[in-house]
Enzyme design. Sequence first.
Site, PDB file in Angstrom:
ATOM      1  N   ASP A   1      40.857 -22.262  -7.977  1.00 34.14           N
ATOM      2  CA  ASP A   1      41.390 -21.232  -8.863  1.00 34.14           C
ATOM      3  C   ASP A   1      41.027 -19.855  -8.313  1.00 34.14           C
ATOM      4  OD1 ASP A   1      38.705 -20.856  -9.318  1.00 34.14           O
ATOM      5  OD2 ASP A   1      38.818 -21.064 -11.487  1.00 34.14           O
TER       6      ASP A   1
ATOM      7  N   ASP B   1      41.136 -17.350 -13.661  1.00 26.70           N
ATOM      8  CA  ASP B   1      40.161 -17.015 -14.702  1.00 26.70           C
ATOM      9  C   ASP B   1      39.953 -15.510 -14.701  1.00 26.70           C
ATOM     10  OD1 ASP B   1      39.575 -19.554 -15.666  1.00 26.70           O
ATOM     11  OD2 ASP B   1      37.985 -19.907 -14.193  1.00 26.70           O
TER      12      ASP B   1
ATOM     13  N   ASP C   1      39.054 -16.406  -9.515  1.00 28.65           N
ATOM     14  CA  ASP C   1      38.153 -15.865 -10.529  1.00 28.65           C
ATOM     15  C   ASP C   1      38.083 -14.354 -10.385  1.00 28.65           C
ATOM     16  OD1 ASP C   1      36.973 -18.541 -11.473  1.00 28.65           O
ATOM     17  OD2 ASP C   1      36.551 -18.607  -9.320  1.00 28.65           O
TER      18      ASP C   1
HETATM   19  P1  TTP Z   1      34.600 -22.195 -10.535  1.00 29.64           P
HETATM   20  O1  TTP Z   1      35.821 -21.369 -10.455  1.00 29.64           O
HETATM   21  O2  TTP Z   1      34.702 -23.415 -11.371  1.00 29.64           O
HETATM   22  O3  TTP Z   1      34.096 -22.667  -9.095  1.00 29.64           O
HETATM   23  P2  TTP Z   1      34.153 -21.980  -7.680  1.00 29.64           P
HETATM   24  O4  TTP Z   1      34.916 -20.702  -7.720  1.00 29.64           O
HETATM   25  O5  TTP Z   1      32.764 -21.917  -7.186  1.00 29.64           O
HETATM   26  O6  TTP Z   1      34.902 -23.042  -6.808  1.00 29.64           O
HETATM   27  P3  TTP Z   1      36.482 -23.258  -6.670  1.00 29.64           P
HETATM   28  O7  TTP Z   1      36.837 -22.741  -5.316  1.00 29.64           O
HETATM   29  O8  TTP Z   1      36.679 -24.719  -6.788  1.00 29.64           O
HETATM   30  O9  TTP Z   1      37.167 -22.506  -7.760  1.00 29.64           O
HETATM   31  O10 TTP Z   1      33.388 -21.353 -11.111  1.00 29.64           O
HETATM   32  C1  TTP Z   1      32.946 -20.155 -10.508  1.00 29.64           C
HETATM   33  C2  TTP Z   1      31.691 -19.690 -11.141  1.00 29.64           C
HETATM   34  O11 TTP Z   1      31.953 -19.265 -12.459  1.00 29.64           O
HETATM   35  C3  TTP Z   1      30.637 -20.775 -11.248  1.00 29.64           C
HETATM   36  O12 TTP Z   1      29.544 -20.445 -10.438  1.00 29.64           O
HETATM   37  C4  TTP Z   1      30.155 -20.752 -12.629  1.00 29.64           C
HETATM   38  C5  TTP Z   1      30.909 -19.650 -13.273  1.00 29.64           C
HETATM   39  N1  TTP Z   1      31.448 -20.078 -14.569  1.00 29.64           N
HETATM   40  C6  TTP Z   1      31.063 -19.406 -15.688  1.00 29.64           C
HETATM   41  O13 TTP Z   1      30.319 -18.445 -15.595  1.00 29.64           O
HETATM   42  N2  TTP Z   1      31.506 -19.823 -16.901  1.00 29.64           N
HETATM   43  C7  TTP Z   1      32.332 -20.837 -17.031  1.00 29.64           C
HETATM   44  O14 TTP Z   1      32.710 -21.170 -18.150  1.00 29.64           O
HETATM   45  C8  TTP Z   1      32.756 -21.507 -15.840  1.00 29.64           C
HETATM   46  C9  TTP Z   1      33.697 -22.633 -15.918  1.00 29.64           C
HETATM   47  C10 TTP Z   1      32.282 -21.088 -14.631  1.00 29.64           C
HETATM   48 MN    MN Z   2      36.801 -20.609  -8.685  1.00 28.54          MN
HETATM   49 MN    MN Z   3      36.952 -20.518 -12.278  1.00 30.72          MN
END
Ligand code: TTP
Ligand code: MN
Ligand code: MN
Length: 384
Positions: free
Chosen positions: A204, A308, A206
């Site tokens: 995703d 996100d 972020d």
């Molecule tokens: P993710 O997007 O789930 O993971 P990621 O970006 O490390 O890996 P990917 O490439 O698969 O997307 O989460 C990113 C960070 O956000 C993770 O360290 C924890 C944080 N987080 C929160 O703070 N609150 C939440 O509700 C979630 C789901 C994640």
């Molecule tokens: Mn992510």
């Molecule tokens: Mn995320």
Amino acid sequence: VSVEKPQDTWLVAAYACQRRSPLPNNNQLLTDALETLAEEAHFCGHEGRSLAFSRASSVLKALPRTVRRVQELDSLPCLGEHSKRVIQEVLEDGTSAEVETIRQSEKYQAMKLFTKIFGVGVKTAHQWYQEGRRTLDDLRGHPAQLSKEQQAGLIHYEDLNTPVKRADAEAIGQVVREAVNKCLPGASVTLTGGFRRGKPSGHDVDLLITHPVEGQEAGLLKKVIACLDQQGFLLYHSIHRNTFESLEDSDQEPSSHASSMDQYERCFSIFCLGDLPGDAQEGAGAEKPSRVRRTSGASRFWKAVRVDLVVTPYSQFPFALLGWTGSRIFERDLRRFAKREKKMLLNSHTLYHLEQKTWMSAASEKEIFQHLGLEYIPPEERNA
Ligand code: TTP
Ligand code: MN
Ligand code: MN
Ligand code: MN
């Protein structure tokens, strides 16, 4: 920090937040095996067990080279009997019978399939498994039993399980930046999560949004979403108050900071990212995405991408940045280290000193590491 000693053993710190974990993982075969075991335990609700395997995997990610003999592991923390046995098996045979059995099991495969649907957690997936469901079509037959989120997850299943490339993440960041600045000039948008750690792709995008004047960010998320929606960028969205505490280990949280949390909002969304041939000619920015309405399934120029969005007050920005950059094991260990070693509570809003009963402010991630007495680890080395 890991140092290679002459006698061919490693010194690796016990907490992931004390180690440097750069992206090249020299032990992928081993970490994949351990992560399958962690996942399987998670699917069975055995969280402690799952965490133990995740920690074992994380330790191997900090090693500067490939493990060749199981004896090399003697000095390493977080490796239990079970993990060592599996590592030995993989080192000797190239594969672990236990891991292969799991990967081929009907339950693991169904749980994996279901939990990859946006909006589906282990509990729901397990319930469906118990009801005898095994395929996505088994679920599509009963749409009324699915949440709006899960319905969107099913519709876009294939796209959402195709890795997002960095260029797409940057493009979405730019779209959001433009919308944010239309709604509130001076606000900033920062790419966090795996991309900030230097990963070339992710599941995703972020994005963290803030404004240098505290309070200006209030109500911003709703406006930004409305703006993006109006432009046709959103296939799905739902706004939540920050729910980090309920998703993560809540035993490590301060109990009362409700007032600061009210302004801290997040949005789970699915973006429509596309490249219309017509739009590409518009300017130099061929990377610039444009939404394309879903027409027929035949030839598509768009792709669904999970995004996100998080809005944070400026004073909490460094905590949010640290909290959303990950990795999950790195975050978990930061909090565990803070609590156990420093008697402090860390979350993505604040750092609280339990004995002095004071909140510790920080203007940067570096200051948070300093408060914790930790050596600063840059994002690219947080791939624990
Ligand atoms: P993710 O997007 O789930 O993971 P990621 O970006 O490390 O890996 P990917 O490439 O698969 O997307 O989460 C990113 C960070 O956000 C993770 O360290 C924890 C944080 N987080 C929160 O703070 N609150 C939440 O509700 C979630 C789901 C994640
Ligand atoms: Mn992510
Ligand atoms: Mn995320
Ligand atoms: Mn909180």
